[in-house]
Every structure is written in C-alpha cells, then in structure tokens.
Write an enzyme that holds these catalytic residues in place. Structure first.
Site, short mmCIF file in Angstrom:
data_model
loop_
_atom_site.label_atom_id
_atom_site.label_comp_id
_atom_site.label_asym_id
_atom_site.label_seq_id
_atom_site.Cartn_x
_atom_site.Cartn_y
_atom_site.Cartn_z
N VAL A 128 -19.12 2.35 -5.17
CA VAL A 128 -19.54 0.97 -4.90
C VAL A 128 -20.99 0.93 -4.40
O VAL A 128 -21.82 0.20 -4.93
CB VAL A 128 -18.61 0.30 -3.86
CG1 VAL A 128 -19.08 -1.12 -3.57
CG2 VAL A 128 -17.16 0.28 -4.34
N GLY A 175 -21.36 5.86 -2.71
CA GLY A 175 -20.37 6.32 -3.68
C GLY A 175 -20.29 5.36 -4.85
O GLY A 175 -21.31 4.77 -5.26
N GLY A 225 -23.27 4.73 2.75
CA GLY A 225 -22.30 5.22 1.77
C GLY A 225 -22.73 4.85 0.36
O GLY A 225 -22.82 3.67 0.03
N LYS A 273 0.86 -1.19 0.00
CA LYS A 273 0.00 0.00 0.00
C LYS A 273 0.89 1.23 0.00
O LYS A 273 1.98 1.23 0.60
CB LYS A 273 -0.87 0.01 1.26
CG LYS A 273 -2.17 0.74 1.09
CD LYS A 273 -3.25 -0.13 0.48
CE LYS A 273 -4.53 0.65 0.26
NZ LYS A 273 -5.60 -0.16 -0.28
P1 NAD Z 1 -16.54 6.64 -2.55
O1 NAD Z 1 -15.64 7.66 -1.99
O2 NAD Z 1 -16.95 6.72 -3.99
O3 NAD Z 1 -17.89 6.54 -1.69
C1 NAD Z 1 -17.93 6.58 -0.31
C2 NAD Z 1 -19.26 7.21 0.08
O4 NAD Z 1 -19.42 7.14 1.49
C3 NAD Z 1 -19.36 8.68 -0.30
O5 NAD Z 1 -20.56 8.92 -1.02
C4 NAD Z 1 -19.37 9.41 1.05
O6 NAD Z 1 -20.13 10.60 1.03
C5 NAD Z 1 -20.00 8.34 1.94
N1 NAD Z 1 -19.71 8.50 3.36
C6 NAD Z 1 -18.56 8.86 3.97
N2 NAD Z 1 -18.71 8.89 5.29
C7 NAD Z 1 -20.00 8.54 5.55
C8 NAD Z 1 -20.76 8.39 6.72
N3 NAD Z 1 -20.25 8.62 7.93
N4 NAD Z 1 -22.07 8.02 6.61
C9 NAD Z 1 -22.62 7.79 5.39
N5 NAD Z 1 -21.94 7.93 4.24
C10 NAD Z 1 -20.64 8.29 4.31
O7 NAD Z 1 -15.82 5.24 -2.25
P2 NAD Z 1 -16.07 3.85 -2.96
O8 NAD Z 1 -15.09 3.66 -4.04
O9 NAD Z 1 -17.53 3.69 -3.22
O10 NAD Z 1 -15.62 2.85 -1.78
C11 NAD Z 1 -16.45 2.66 -0.65
C12 NAD Z 1 -15.66 1.87 0.39
O11 NAD Z 1 -15.27 0.61 -0.17
C13 NAD Z 1 -14.37 2.54 0.85
O12 NAD Z 1 -14.15 2.21 2.20
C14 NAD Z 1 -13.30 1.88 -0.01
O13 NAD Z 1 -12.03 1.89 0.63
C15 NAD Z 1 -13.84 0.47 -0.11
N6 NAD Z 1 -13.39 -0.23 -1.31
C16 NAD Z 1 -13.64 0.28 -2.52
C17 NAD Z 1 -13.21 -0.40 -3.66
C18 NAD Z 1 -13.50 0.13 -5.04
O14 NAD Z 1 -13.30 -0.62 -6.01
N7 NAD Z 1 -13.97 1.35 -5.17
C19 NAD Z 1 -12.49 -1.61 -3.53
C20 NAD Z 1 -12.28 -2.12 -2.24
C21 NAD Z 1 -12.73 -1.42 -1.13
#
Ligand code: NAD
Length: 339
Positions: free
Chosen positions: A178, A176, A174, A78
């Site tokens: 995913v 976002g 959340g 990482k």
């Molecule tokens: P993202 O940043 O697109 O979405 C995260 C969402 O969570 C945002 O809309 C944000 O506003 C919301 N959020 C933050 N704090 C919050 C809270 N306290 N209450 C409610 N909502 C809240 O991220 P993503 O790419 O969708 O990833 C989501 C999670 O999955 C992260 O923890 C990331 O590390 C993990 N992850 C993502 C991937 C990937 O392929 N994108 C792969 C493995 C793990």
C-alpha cells in the site's frame, strides 16, 4: 475468556485443531447482519492462544464497522492461524483451513492478511467458494491505496483548507504494497514526501521514484509535517508516540492504528485530525466484496473513491459535536447496523 468479547453485539468463535497438518485456527464472526462476514486470515506467531483469540475478535469487530461504513453487503469476521516457529507444511495447513472455512457454510468469507498470500488463498479456494484474494481475483492493495489517497484529500481539504495536495508534506511509515503505491500517487499529485521503512531497500526504491526524503523509522513520529500516514503496523498511535507527533493529520492504511480507544480522544484534544482507519483503509474490503459479488473493476474503483466523501461527513459531524472522529465513525456504523 468471555472478557475478550466486545460489550455490545453477538460474536461467535470457531476453533479448529487438525493434528495431521498442525492447523490451529480461530475464526471470529462479529456480525452477519449486513451479509456474510468477510475478513482476512492472519498467519503469524502469537505468544498465547488467548492473544490470538483477542486479535481475531478485535479485528472482526473492526471489519463489521468497516463494511457498514463502506456500504458493502458484508458482516465482520476475521481468521487467525497460529503459526509455529518451525512450520514447514504450509500447504497442508491451508488445505485444512479451506475445509474449516467450508464447514462454516458461507457465514465467513476469507481473504489475505498479514502472513498470507494469494497463493495460500488458491489452496483454500480448492475446498470452498468462500474465499477471495486468490491469484485470479487479484491484489486488493491498489484499491486500498486509492481509498487512502481519497481520504488524505478529504482530510487536507477539511483541516488545511487546501483543495490540492501540491506541497502538502506527507510522512509515510511503511512502504509495502500500500505505502509504495500511495507514495507514487501522492508524488504525482505534487505532495512533498518523507518516507521510512525498516527495509532500507524499499526506502531507496521509493526515493528514486518520487524524490522522497528518507528518514529512520524512529524519527518519523517527531517529524514536523502536515500528514502522518501509517502504512506499516498497528498501535502506532500510543502513549509514547502521542507525545512526539508534530503533524496536523493522521491518515494511513494500517489497521488498528490506535493502541487504545482513548488515543482517539487524545488526538482530538491535541487538535490532530484523525481519519479512522476502518474508513480510510476500506478500499481493499470494497474490492474483495464487490469482486466476489461479480462487479467490474470500474465500478469498484468508483466506490473506492467515495471513501473521501464518508470522511467528509465524519469530519463535519465531529467538528459540529466537538467529538473525536473515531467516536463519530463508530456511532455512524452502529446506526447502520440497527436497520
Ligand atoms: P506490507 O506488509 O506489504 O507492508 C508493510 C510495510 O511496513 C513493510 O514494508 C514493512 O517493512 C514496513 N514496516 C513494518 N514495521 C515498520 C516500522 N516499525 N517502521 C517502518 N516501516 C515498517 O503491508 P501492506 O499490504 O502494504 O499493508 C500496510 C498496512 O495496511 C497493514 O497494517 C495492513 O494491515 C493495512 N491494510 C492493508 C490492506 C491491503 O489491501 N494491503 C487493506 C487494509 C489494511
């Protein structure tokens, strides 16, 4: 500083400071036993350098387990770039970071993570082949969502004895990249959805597409539901929220959902089935690894759908041994790393 490293294994740490760009980067390589270490690069602010190192080391170890259980030919690593509140020269920083990754000679392959984008990886790729999730290699999030969907199906079969997701109540935290995709997949499978995000617009968009019920971020933990699905930040399973949870299953994409290792045992004691994050969210890693190694999207998709099968095995073993699922998952990963 050595207190920050895991008790087992060998972790190496690479630190680069580049005065011209202001780059302050840390790369932690936890293992290259199964292949070059692959893991995202975070670009966020930290309260101290020690916290940044601790984050990189902890996340790198999680990537080792994730790759081992996803059966991809990668080790765990990482990167963390410490962001300053007044950073303006993003391009210079990622140029310097690309040179840094190249100096590591392929032991570490970088990708996007919190605070980094495909456009940043395009800059990195200009300096090194050891970068993925560029604008041409594509967004891994749809694969992550697919893997989480497969994991929720596995958990629901195991815990609730239900083959279908029809009317299963899933609470997504959340929305976002995913969470929003997952909401749409669950809606199509007939699940009943409650959603929350700190961004009200994202809630309204998902509610319009799926008919989801929207609640405030603070109410999600105490909501009676079948599945709590964290797709926001990490450490959401902690001393405070454990007292509030009224779900039967915790299964979501967020990394490092357990604030402390012991919280996995508390979920077990509370009879809440936990799908370990480093198994259920491996779809993005599977995509990044196999895409980097030249496989087509069809075979990557097929591999991602096997995440549920890995969880079936973990859930069964955990039940048989009366153990926390996260402990079983770590044991399985460590066994794979011995060969
Ligand atoms: P993202 O940043 O697109 O979405 C995260 C969402 O969570 C945002 O809309 C944000 O506003 C919301 N959020 C933050 N704090 C919050 C809270 N306290 N209450 C409610 N909502 C809240 O991220 P993503 O790419 O969708 O990833 C989501 C999670 O999955 C992260 O923890 C990331 O590390 C993990 N992850 C993502 C991937 C990937 O392929 N994108 C792969 C493995 C793990």
């Amino acid at each position: 500083m050595f207190d920050l490293f895991p008790e087992k294994g060998q972790t190496d740490l690479h630190i680069k400071y580049d005065a011209a760009s202001g780059l302050k980067a840390i790369v932690a390589i936890d293992s290259t036993h199964l292949g070059p270490a692959l893991g995202g690069c975070r670009f966020i602010e930290y309260d101290s350098t020690e916290l940044a190192i601790a984050d990189a080391v902890r996340l790198a170890q999680g990537m080792t387990y994730k790759a081992a259980l996803a059966n991809v030919p990668q080790g765990g690593g990482k990167a963390v770039i410490i962001k300053s509140p007044n950073t303006t020269n993003r391009e210079a920083i990622f140029n310097a970071f690309g040179e840094f990754v190249e100096e590591l000679n392929g032991r570490y392959i970088t990708a996007i993570d919190c605070g980094t984008s495909a456009a940043d990886m395009d800059i990195v790729k200009y300096h090194t082949q050891h970068a993925t999730s560029t604008t041409t290699s594509g967004d891994p999030s749809p694969y992550t969502a697919t893997g989480v969907f497969s994991g929720i199906q596995s958990a629901v079969r195991f815990k609730l004895g239900r083959k279908e997701l029809t009317d299963v109540h899933v609470a997504i935290q959340g929305l976002g990249k995913v969470g929003s995709r997952l909401a749409s997949m669950l809606y199509k499978a007939g699940a009943q959805l409650t959603v929350t995000d700190i961004d009200e617009k994202k809630c309204q968009a998902v509610a319009a597409d799926t008919g989801a019920n929207v609640i405030t971020p603070s109410d999600i933990y105490s909501l009676p539901c079948d599945v709590f699905t964290p797709c926001g930040l990490g450490a959401v399973i902690n001393d405070t929220t454990l007292k509030q949870l009224k779900c039967q299953i915790v299964a979501g994409s967020a990394n490092n959902q357990l604030a402390k290792a012991c919280h996995g045992n508390i979920l077990h004691e509370k009879n809440i089935l936990y799908a370990p994050d480093f198994i259920i969210n491996a779809g993005g890693l599977i995509y990044a690894s196999l895409n980097h190694n030249g496989q087509n999207t069809q075979s990557i998709f097929k591999r991602t759908c096997q995440i549920g099968k890995t969880l079936d095995e973990v859930f069964s073993r955990a039940k048989f041994n009366n153990q926390a699922t996260v402990d079983v998952a770590i044991e399985l990963a460590e066994k794979k790393l011995l060969h």
